[in-house]
Design a protein around this motif. Structure first.
Motif, PDB file in Angstrom:
ATOM      1  N   ASN A  88      21.084  46.390   5.846  1.00 53.73           N
ATOM      2  CA  ASN A  88      20.651  45.591   6.998  1.00 53.73           C
ATOM      3  C   ASN A  88      19.392  46.148   7.650  1.00 53.73           C
ATOM      4  O   ASN A  88      19.020  45.741   8.751  1.00 53.73           O
ATOM      5  CB  ASN A  88      21.754  45.445   8.054  1.00 53.73           C
ATOM      6  CG  ASN A  88      22.803  44.445   7.628  1.00 53.73           C
ATOM      7  OD1 ASN A  88      22.468  43.374   7.116  1.00 53.73           O
ATOM      8  ND2 ASN A  88      24.068  44.786   7.800  1.00 53.73           N
ATOM      9  N   ALA A  89      18.762  47.118   7.015  1.00 59.46           N
ATOM     10  CA  ALA A  89      17.511  47.687   7.513  1.00 59.46           C
ATOM     11  C   ALA A  89      16.369  47.144   6.669  1.00 59.46           C
ATOM     12  O   ALA A  89      16.590  46.500   5.635  1.00 59.46           O
ATOM     13  CB  ALA A  89      17.555  49.209   7.417  1.00 59.46           C
ATOM     14  N   ILE A  90      15.134  47.436   7.112  1.00 59.96           N
ATOM     15  CA  ILE A  90      13.998  47.053   6.279  1.00 59.96           C
ATOM     16  C   ILE A  90      14.093  47.865   4.998  1.00 59.96           C
ATOM     17  O   ILE A  90      14.473  49.039   5.010  1.00 59.96           O
ATOM     18  CB  ILE A  90      12.663  47.305   7.009  1.00 59.96           C
ATOM     19  CG1 ILE A  90      11.508  46.646   6.250  1.00 59.96           C
ATOM     20  CG2 ILE A  90      12.401  48.803   7.222  1.00 59.96           C
ATOM     21  CD1 ILE A  90      10.199  46.581   7.048  1.00 59.96           C
ATOM     22  N   THR A  91      13.817  47.244   3.874  1.00 57.49           N
ATOM     23  CA  THR A  91      13.790  48.031   2.659  1.00 57.49           C
ATOM     24  C   THR A  91      12.471  47.854   1.939  1.00 57.49           C
ATOM     25  O   THR A  91      11.833  46.805   2.021  1.00 57.49           O
ATOM     26  CB  THR A  91      14.973  47.728   1.730  1.00 57.49           C
ATOM     27  OG1 THR A  91      14.991  48.740   0.723  1.00 57.49           O
ATOM     28  CG2 THR A  91      14.822  46.370   1.059  1.00 57.49           C
ATOM     29  N   THR A  92      12.068  48.913   1.284  1.00 62.20           N
ATOM     30  CA  THR A  92      10.794  48.951   0.589  1.00 62.20           C
ATOM     31  C   THR A  92      11.059  49.605  -0.759  1.00 62.20           C
ATOM     32  O   THR A  92      10.906  50.796  -0.923  1.00 62.20           O
ATOM     33  CB  THR A  92       9.776  49.772   1.396  1.00 62.20           C
ATOM     34  OG1 THR A  92      10.363  51.038   1.740  1.00 62.20           O
ATOM     35  CG2 THR A  92       9.392  49.076   2.684  1.00 62.20           C
TER      36      THR A  92
END
Lengths: 614, 162
Positions: A88-92
């Motif tokens: 649920n966090a930004i992912t890269t």
């Protein structure tokens, strides 16, 4: 002449079927380069961070950097930026191979995906020709089958395919997007996000060019960096000879190889799964990503008897073929963390993860947590269907398939360690941060890695601040891994510099041998912009802070900068690091201060303003 | 002494730096689709094989050309296309048994490896030494390679198809 960036974005709305080409926002490109940074900027500007990652509202940015597609060493990278299904966090999540360069040769710096297709679909890109095609006949196929079929039916030579396997279709929380058959944007569940959009694959073929702004100085600085990479013992010898698994023995001897779900920090049979043993017994070739001079990729083959032993009846066609891997992280997660020292089982399980489209780190670590619950009586044979003792390689192979297809207990594993441990009411067995499982370094033995894990924007990750380099390998200078002094400062610098490398379109592995000093002249020559080392470091800091505030808008806060109690309260029981815990509380306040954040871990207004992020 | 490019496929990692270098020499940009050396990737066999013109003595391209647009360069011994003579008929691309004659849709001329005038970019760019620039009289490397591959194939048949 400008160079590096092509200057065009491809935006595809899968709900409406609309395909649009738009100019790249060059102001943003200059401030965020590309890849991870530029992808985060677009996500920040265009999307509500609170949405459900598996809803049509989630967007996916596939982003190359200005260096991608040039002949700078390791210029193969592209980054998938989205809201992670696992975290649920930004992912890269970034990947190598040839897909990223091919997107640029087709004429695009990035691809933005929106919405959800009504039916299984794939995207076909051949220069200007862009189509959304039916993938009804591909649904359920493995990544390798999908690759074969699309290349065959597309009829265009040298088409490169990036796709999900059954795991992504089944929304396995840690499913990956696989390109070039064995390269993957692996972590945080980007495959599930793609699966939720009913998108099976993105096939690209491009015949265009990547121009550079100042050819003469670019070629000179490019050769300078390549020479340094060749001369360096890690990038010129260690990684080439043994792959990343050269680390197995080094980290094990340092007492930092998490074993049996982090209950121990050494594996007795570690050498059996080391890069050295792999090279001696199973390696058939080294494989490089596009334009890479390091070639850390391993290609392995199983001998006849091992093939028979690990014959999985559903895919006999895969027998007698060479497969890539295993790499260090995979050898650790499915190996040491599960108490397994059977190299052949790891080669097989790793190949299955690539074929079925799954992150071997989170999968292995989740299985390890389930094995601990099994050994402690929380789970029984009726639930697991097969004995889950640590060291049982049969369970590993069976569960790799079962998890990707969500069959039997695989359906529980497919949720990832955090959700699984919460469900069985034993949250203390989850080994990770922000819902993402740890990678292969015990933070009790390497203090800086604990701080890096706790503050990593995409959840526990080794690739965002690899302080193993100074703390264990002595690169660029040796630091005491047991000490907390100086770790806040080095972690901040590593996080910022790594953000820059990830945004440039280069591979983080080159930082073993070179630094921003060697990258700066190449970036300046490619883009025609007078970047300095200082403003490249600031660019990285801007990316880091942007990801941080995105996460905080999504609901995270400084309270999430934590480690499991096992790492902060249960001392290592044996080996050279016996008695150690991670002393995160000593490092975190200093880190916040170094970052210019409040004591709660909130980026201060002054800091954001100084980075142009207010 | 004439020189040519010798490929050692076992050393190739599939990184495509040779393609990038070749396109750079021709276009001043990075555009592998314009490369005159091509890397073939056979993943399941763990085989990565660059191939390009090895300046063969028979020179079918040169013999097929109806307007004598392919000549032997005096300095390098390379067979080179003379742009001003080439009429773009494409016969050379049919004549070449190795598939290393190319045709530019932009200029409507034939294209082939000219050894970069004696300093081949692909050989310089290769990080593993899989492409060597050697005396062309130093041996039949293609024949040696074929024999080696063939014996491996025969061995595998003798071994019960393993």
């Amino acid at each position: 002449m400008s160079g590096g960036w092509i200057g065009t974005i491809l935006r595809i709305n899968l709900t409406t079927g609309q395909i649009a080409k738009e100019p790249l926002n060059m102001d943003w490109a200059k401030e965020f380069l590309g890849g991870r940074g530029l992808g985060a900027k677009y996500l920040y500007e265009e999307m509500d961070p609170t949405i459900d990652p598996l809803s049509p509202e989630n967007k996916m940015n596939f982003v190359t950097g200005p260096m991608t597609g040039t002949n700078a060493s390791t210029s193969s990278r592209f980054t998938v930026v989205t809201k992670g299904a696992l975290t649920n966090a930004i992912t890269t999540s970034n990947s190598g191979g040839t897909w990223g360069p091919e997107l640029k040769f087709a004429g695009y710096d990035m691809l933005i995906l929106e919405g959800r297709a009504a039916r299984p679909s794939y995207i076909w890109i051949y220069n200007d020709e862009v189509e959304i095609r039916s993938a009804e006949h591909l649904w359920g196929k493995t990544t390798w089958e999908t690759d074969d079929i699309i290349r065959e039916e597309g009829g265009v030579h040298d088409t490169v395919v990036s796709c999900i396997g059954p795991a992504g279709e089944k929304l396995v929380r840690f499913s990956a997007i696989v390109n070039d058959r064995h390269r993957a944007a692996g972590r945080s569940g980007v495959g599930a996000v793609m699966g939720s959009k009913n998108l099976k694959a993105i096939a690209v073929r491009g015949t265009g060019a990547v121009p550079v702004s100042d050819p003469k100085s670019f070629m000179a600085s490019m050769w300078t960096m390549k020479d340094k990479l060749v001369e360096h013992p890690v990038t010129g010898e260690g990684l080439a000879a043994y792959g990343t698994a050269v680390l197995v023995n080094i980290i094990n001897e340092s007492g930092a190889l998490p074993t049996n779900n982090h209950q121990m920090s050494q594996l007795e049979g570690a050498d059996n799964i080391s890069g050295e043993t792999l090279a001696d017994t199973r390696l058939v070739a080294n494989k490089a990503c596009f334009s890479c001079t390091i070639a850390c990729g391993r290609v392995s083959e199983l001998p006849g008897e091992a093939q028979d032993k690990f014959l999985v009846t559903t895919r006999p066609h895969n027998w007698k073929i060479a497969v890539e891997g295993p790499e260090y992280e995979n050898a650790w997660a499915m190996g040491a963390d599960c108490g397994i020292d059977d190299l052949d089982a790891l080669i097989k399980a790793n190949a299955l993860c690539n074929e079925l489209g799954m992150d071997p780190i989170s999968f292995g670590a989740t299985l390890a947590a389930a094995m601990e619950m099994y050994e402690k009586g929380v789970l029984n044979d009726d639930q697991t269907g097969i004995p889950f003792n640590f060291g049982n390689s049969d369970a590993l192979i069976a569960m790799t398939e079962a998890t990707a297809y969500r069959e039997g207990f695989g359906d529980e594993l497919a949720e990832g360690s955090k959700r699984m441990c919460d469900k069985f009411e034993r949250p203390e067995f989850f080994m990770g941060v922000r819902g993402q499982e740890f990678p292969a370094y015990d933070a009790r033995a390497i203090q800086g890695m604990g701080l890096g894990y706790a503050t990593s924007n995409r959840g526990a990750c080794h690739l965002k601040s690899y302080t193993v380099a100074p703390e264990i390998l002595g690169i660029p200078e040796k630091m005491d891994p047991a000490a907390t002094e100086g770790k806040a400062g080095i972690t901040k610098i590593f996080q910022d510099a790594t953000s820059t490398v990830d945004s440039a379109g280069l591979c983080i592995f080159l930082t073993f041998g070179v630094g921003l000093e060697e990258m700066q002249p190449q970036l300046a020559a490619v883009t025609g912009i007078n970047y300095t080392v200082e403003n490249l470091l600031k660019l990285g800091e801007r990316v880091w802070n942007l990801e941080r505030i995105w996460n905080h808008k999504a609901g995270f806060s400084g309270k999430d900068d934590t480690l499991p109690k096992r790492l902060t309260e249960e001392p290592i029981s044996d080996g050279p690091t016996k008695g150690q815990v991670n002393r995160l509380s000593e490092m975190l306040p200093e880190y916040y201060e170094a970052r210019g954040w409040t004591s709660d871990g909130e980026p201060s207004e002054a800091k954001l303003k100084s980075l142009g992020l207010e | 002494m004439a020189k040519s490019l010798r490929i050692i496929p076992e050393k190739c990692t599939g990184c495509m730096q040779c393609e990038l270098a070749c396109s750079w020499v021709q276009t001043g940009t990075f555009q592998p689709s314009r490369s005159l050396i091509r890397v073939n990737i056979f993943d399941e066999q763990a085989s990565y094989a660059p191939y390009t013109c090895f300046q063969c003595n028979e020179a079918w391209c040169m013999n097929a050309c109806p307007v004598n647009a392919i000549n032997i360069d005096e300095d390098t011994g390379a067979k080179v296309v003379l742009d001003q003579s080439c009429v773009g008929c494409g016969l050379c691309t049919i004549a070449c048994p190795f598939g290393t004659m190319f045709y530019s849709p932009d200029t409507h001329k034939a294209l082939k490896c000219d050894l970069c005038g004696g300093d081949p970019g692909c050989a310089s760019a290769c990080p593993t030494g899989a492409i060597e620039y050697v005396d062309s009289e130093s041996g039949d490397w293609l024949g040696d390679w074929a024999e080696k591959v063939n014996s491996k194939y025969i061995d595998s048949l003798d071994g019960g198809g393993a």
